[in-house]
Design a protein around this motif. Structure first.
Motif, PDB file in Angstrom:
ATOM      1  N   TRP B  90       0.838  -1.306   0.241  1.00  0.00           N
ATOM      2  CA  TRP B  90       0.097  -0.061   0.215  1.00  0.00           C
ATOM      3  C   TRP B  90       0.884   1.110   0.162  1.00  0.00           C
ATOM      4  CZ3 TRP B  90      -3.543  -3.531  -0.685  1.00  0.00           C
ATOM      5  CH2 TRP B  90      -4.809  -3.294  -0.726  1.00  0.00           C
ATOM      6  N   LEU B  91       1.910   1.162   0.831  1.00  0.00           N
ATOM      7  CA  LEU B  91       2.938   2.298   0.879  1.00  0.00           C
ATOM      8  C   LEU B  91       3.545   2.472  -0.609  1.00  0.00           C
ATOM      9  CD1 LEU B  91       4.492   1.904   4.433  1.00  0.00           C
ATOM     10  CD2 LEU B  91       3.305   3.954   3.572  1.00  0.00           C
ATOM     11  N   GLN B  92       3.892   1.352  -1.043  1.00  0.00           N
ATOM     12  CA  GLN B  92       4.973   1.311  -2.258  1.00  0.00           C
ATOM     13  C   GLN B  92       3.870   2.085  -3.543  1.00  0.00           C
ATOM     14  OE1 GLN B  92       7.052  -2.195  -2.968  1.00  0.00           O
ATOM     15  NE2 GLN B  92       6.656  -2.068  -5.360  1.00  0.00           N
ATOM     16  N   VAL B  93       2.616   1.803  -3.628  1.00  0.00           N
ATOM     17  CA  VAL B  93       1.815   1.922  -4.550  1.00  0.00           C
ATOM     18  C   VAL B  93       1.265   3.352  -4.438  1.00  0.00           C
ATOM     19  CG1 VAL B  93      -0.105   1.145  -6.104  1.00  0.00           C
ATOM     20  CG2 VAL B  93       1.496  -0.549  -5.227  1.00  0.00           C
ATOM     21  N   GLN B  94       1.179   3.867  -2.904  1.00  0.00           N
ATOM     22  CA  GLN B  94       0.496   4.886  -2.684  1.00  0.00           C
ATOM     23  C   GLN B  94      -0.969   4.844  -3.117  1.00  0.00           C
ATOM     24  OE1 GLN B  94       2.330   8.198  -1.230  1.00  0.00           O
ATOM     25  NE2 GLN B  94       3.226   6.340  -0.399  1.00  0.00           N
ATOM     26  N   VAL B  95      -1.634   3.728  -2.303  1.00  0.00           N
ATOM     27  CA  VAL B  95      -2.899   3.460  -2.657  1.00  0.00           C
ATOM     28  C   VAL B  95      -4.003   4.732  -2.092  1.00  0.00           C
ATOM     29  CG1 VAL B  95      -4.839   2.067  -2.317  1.00  0.00           C
ATOM     30  CG2 VAL B  95      -2.685   1.047  -2.813  1.00  0.00           C
ATOM     31  N   PRO B  96      -3.798   5.263  -1.053  1.00  0.00           N
ATOM     32  CA  PRO B  96      -4.876   5.882  -0.386  1.00  0.00           C
ATOM     33  C   PRO B  96      -5.142   7.152  -0.997  1.00  0.00           C
ATOM     34  CG  PRO B  96      -3.623   4.891   1.358  1.00  0.00           C
ATOM     35  CD  PRO B  96      -3.012   4.744   0.133  1.00  0.00           C
ATOM     36  N   GLN B  97      -6.281   7.795  -1.229  1.00  0.00           N
ATOM     37  CA  GLN B  97      -6.580   9.191  -1.525  1.00  0.00           C
ATOM     38  C   GLN B  97      -6.892   9.864  -0.260  1.00  0.00           C
ATOM     39  OE1 GLN B  97      -7.707  10.308  -5.310  1.00  0.00           O
ATOM     40  NE2 GLN B  97      -9.058  12.092  -4.375  1.00  0.00           N
ATOM     41  N   GLY B 130     -16.968  -5.863  -2.234  1.00  0.00           N
ATOM     42  CA  GLY B 130     -17.692  -5.438  -1.290  1.00  0.00           C
ATOM     43  C   GLY B 130     -17.234  -4.358  -0.325  1.00  0.00           C
ATOM     44  N   ASN B 131     -16.090  -4.140  -0.985  1.00  0.00           N
ATOM     45  CA  ASN B 131     -15.164  -2.661  -0.483  1.00  0.00           C
ATOM     46  C   ASN B 131     -15.360  -1.529  -1.230  1.00  0.00           C
ATOM     47  OD1 ASN B 131     -13.785  -5.164   0.766  1.00  0.00           O
ATOM     48  ND2 ASN B 131     -13.412  -3.458   2.238  1.00  0.00           N
ATOM     49  N   LEU B 132     -16.021  -0.575  -0.894  1.00  0.00           N
ATOM     50  CA  LEU B 132     -16.334   0.598  -1.668  1.00  0.00           C
ATOM     51  C   LEU B 132     -15.283   1.814  -1.476  1.00  0.00           C
ATOM     52  CD1 LEU B 132     -20.207   0.712  -1.686  1.00  0.00           C
ATOM     53  CD2 LEU B 132     -18.585  -0.693  -3.072  1.00  0.00           C
ATOM     54  N   CYS B 133     -14.904   2.305  -2.632  1.00  0.00           N
ATOM     55  CA  CYS B 133     -13.926   3.661  -2.284  1.00  0.00           C
ATOM     56  C   CYS B 133     -14.534   4.681  -2.958  1.00  0.00           C
ATOM     57  CB  CYS B 133     -12.419   3.060  -2.779  1.00  0.00           C
ATOM     58  SG  CYS B 133     -11.443   4.618  -2.831  1.00  0.00           S
ATOM     59  N   ARG B 134     -14.880   5.791  -2.447  1.00  0.00           N
ATOM     60  CA  ARG B 134     -15.513   6.993  -3.045  1.00  0.00           C
ATOM     61  C   ARG B 134     -14.427   7.655  -3.726  1.00  0.00           C
ATOM     62  NH1 ARG B 134     -20.966   8.382  -1.615  1.00  0.00           N
ATOM     63  NH2 ARG B 134     -20.535   9.692  -3.526  1.00  0.00           N
ATOM     64  N   CYS B 135     -13.225   7.497  -3.298  1.00  0.00           N
ATOM     65  CA  CYS B 135     -12.253   8.251  -4.375  1.00  0.00           C
ATOM     66  C   CYS B 135     -12.020   7.699  -5.415  1.00  0.00           C
ATOM     67  CB  CYS B 135     -10.835   8.519  -3.407  1.00  0.00           C
ATOM     68  SG  CYS B 135     -11.105   9.285  -1.759  1.00  0.00           S
ATOM     69  N   GLY B 136     -12.211   6.404  -5.596  1.00  0.00           N
ATOM     70  CA  GLY B 136     -11.956   5.567  -6.903  1.00  0.00           C
ATOM     71  C   GLY B 136     -10.679   5.067  -7.022  1.00  0.00           C
ATOM     72  N   THR B 137     -10.073   4.497  -5.881  1.00  0.00           N
ATOM     73  CA  THR B 137      -8.671   3.932  -5.946  1.00  0.00           C
ATOM     74  C   THR B 137      -8.684   2.528  -6.343  1.00  0.00           C
ATOM     75  OG1 THR B 137      -8.732   3.348  -3.668  1.00  0.00           O
ATOM     76  CG2 THR B 137      -7.827   5.664  -3.963  1.00  0.00           C
ATOM     77  N   TYR B 138      -9.584   1.963  -7.129  1.00  0.00           N
ATOM     78  CA  TYR B 138      -9.772   0.480  -7.272  1.00  0.00           C
ATOM     79  C   TYR B 138      -8.667   0.280  -8.106  1.00  0.00           C
ATOM     80  CZ  TYR B 138     -14.602   1.249  -5.463  1.00  0.00           C
ATOM     81  OH  TYR B 138     -15.647   1.682  -4.892  1.00  0.00           O
ATOM     82  N   ALA B 139      -8.063   0.969  -9.087  1.00  0.00           N
ATOM     83  CA  ALA B 139      -7.078   0.499  -9.743  1.00  0.00           C
ATOM     84  C   ALA B 139      -5.574   0.316  -9.140  1.00  0.00           C
ATOM     85  CB  ALA B 139      -6.618   1.364 -11.153  1.00  0.00           C
ATOM     86  N   ARG B 140      -5.485   1.261  -8.224  1.00  0.00           N
ATOM     87  CA  ARG B 140      -4.176   1.351  -7.356  1.00  0.00           C
ATOM     88  C   ARG B 140      -4.366   0.214  -6.301  1.00  0.00           C
ATOM     89  NH1 ARG B 140      -4.570   7.105  -7.370  1.00  0.00           N
ATOM     90  NH2 ARG B 140      -4.944   7.099  -5.172  1.00  0.00           N
ATOM     91  N   ILE B 141      -5.701  -0.340  -5.667  1.00  0.00           N
ATOM     92  CA  ILE B 141      -5.819  -1.476  -4.877  1.00  0.00           C
ATOM     93  C   ILE B 141      -5.532  -2.640  -5.596  1.00  0.00           C
ATOM     94  CG2 ILE B 141      -7.673  -2.734  -3.662  1.00  0.00           C
ATOM     95  CD1 ILE B 141      -9.084   0.071  -3.069  1.00  0.00           C
ATOM     96  N   ARG B 142      -5.908  -2.822  -6.756  1.00  0.00           N
ATOM     97  CA  ARG B 142      -5.620  -4.177  -7.415  1.00  0.00           C
ATOM     98  C   ARG B 142      -3.942  -4.248  -7.592  1.00  0.00           C
ATOM     99  NH1 ARG B 142      -8.046  -4.830 -13.531  1.00  0.00           N
ATOM    100  NH2 ARG B 142     -10.178  -5.079 -12.656  1.00  0.00           N
ATOM    101  N   LYS B 143      -3.580  -3.097  -8.171  1.00  0.00           N
ATOM    102  CA  LYS B 143      -2.093  -3.165  -8.368  1.00  0.00           C
ATOM    103  C   LYS B 143      -1.372  -3.535  -7.134  1.00  0.00           C
ATOM    104  CE  LYS B 143       1.838  -0.588 -10.096  1.00  0.00           C
ATOM    105  NZ  LYS B 143       2.115   0.865 -10.597  1.00  0.00           N
TER     106      LYS B 143
END
Lengths: 201, 156
Positions: B90-97, B130-143
């Motif tokens: 998560w840190l490496q990809v900088q997932v969160p917004q 089942g995990n929603l992200c209003r910021c739309g970080t889905y692509a980074r989550i998958r990566k």
């Protein structure tokens, strides 16, 4: 003219014919009555299945007895929110199991996840799917051990008494219940089985 | 009120609590573990995801009575030094917004990797649906999940 040698033979032939006729006459009415009884049973059986089917086709049953790769929701049978999947064992995908959200009892809030023990769909290899089937197809599917979870007709009765099936009659706020009471449903199911488990064409 | 005993992040806890209380409130209010977030309160968003006996569950709808005697793991229990492959990824990809949903996302990801060491995109989509992200970080989550899987494999 009948000779002295022919007389005993003729007498025996007549006696045999008479016995045969008596036998047939005794048999024929019985066969006819049995036919009427069978026809009556078949009619009763078909009527009983029609009642059973009214429950099997209710949204509470159809939403899991579906050919889709995930459960459905609501009285309009729309796909389960969040694209939830059946999984091979019918209990969800490996990291999104049904019990992640569904408890052993209903959530109290409107539209909160409903719950019952062993919350699941039928497994992938025998999805026991009857959404979209005709009455006859549904009937034959329910009877077929290769499609009903390897159950005999008698095995169907205890299945209808499991907490998950019984949940259909207490589904929590905002959900309709099947058109028959649970007692009436089980009674009609037994009647269908006892009268020969006839299926519509 | 009843006494309920279970383990959280390896430590035994004993709470005097209404057995119908959602686990989320026990974690946040009684135990001070505020990493797990309240999102919808109806198991619709996944922000409150924790592990119970290794499985991802929604703590907002899980009554405390259902976890008596069980092992609960929260985001604080993944590791104390950010060494868990999911934390590193998560840190490496900088997932969160904004980050609000991320504890739940990470717990679901960790649960997935617990049962599937090499998930495909489809496996990830199924598990994370089942995990929603209003910021739309889905692509980074998958990566990040692919990265975490690789980190876990290379650590063996």
């Amino acid at each position: 003219m009948i000779s002295r040698h022919q007389a005993p033979f003729l007498l025996c032939s007549c006696a045999a014919t008479l016995l045969l006729l008596v036998g047939i006459s005794k048999f024929l009415p019985r066969a006819s009555a049995r036919g009427q009884a069978n026809a009556g049973n078949t009619e009763k059986s078909l009527l009983a299945f029609r009642a059973v089917a009214s429950v099997l086709n209710s949204p509470r049953c159809l939403n899991c007895h579906t050919p889709s790769d995930g459960p459905l929701q609501g009285d309009d049978n729309h796909p389960h929110a969040m694209n939830v999947k059946r999984g091979t064992d019918g209990k969800g995908s490996p990291a999104l199991r049904c019990f992640a959200c569904h408890q052993t009892e209903n959530g109290k809030a409107l539209h909160a996840p409903p719950g019952a023990a062993d919350w699941q769909l039928p497994p992938q290899k025998t999805p026991m799917a009857w959404k979209g089937l005709s009455m006859g197809e549904l009937c034959r599917t329910v009877k077929d051990p290769t499609k009903n979870g390897n159950r005999t007709l008698q095995d169907l009765i205890p299945h209808m008494d499991t907490p998950l099936v019984r949940w259909a009659w207490s589904p929590g706020p905002g959900r309709t219940v099947p058109p028959l009471s649970h007692d009436e449903f089980v009674s009609r199911l037994k009647e269908w089985i006892d009268t020969g488990a006839a299926c519509p064409e | 009120m009843e006494t309920t005993r279970f383990k959280v992040n390896g430590k035994s806890v004993e709470l005097q609590i209404d057995p119908q209380t959602p686990l989320l409130w026990a974690l946040r209010e009684q135990l001070g573990l505020t990493g797990t977030k309240f999102g919808c309160g109806m198991a619709l968003c996944g922000a409150c995801t924790v592990h119970v006996d290794g499985n991802a569950v929604r703590s907002c709808v899980t009554p405390v009575k259902a976890i008596a005697g069980k092992q609960v793991k929260t985001i604080e229990g993944l590791s104390t030094d950010r060494s868990h492959p999911v934390q590193r990824a998560w840190l490496q990809v900088q997932v969160p917004q904004c980050g609000y949903c991320q504890p739940g996302q990470m717990m679901s990801a960790a649960a997935l990797l617990g049962v599937n060491a090499n998930p495909s995109d489809a496996d990830i989509d199924d598990a994370m649906a089942g995990n929603l992200c209003r910021c739309g970080t889905y692509a980074r989550i998958r990566k990040a999940i692919h990265v975490a899987a690789e980190l876990a494999r290379s650590a063996k």
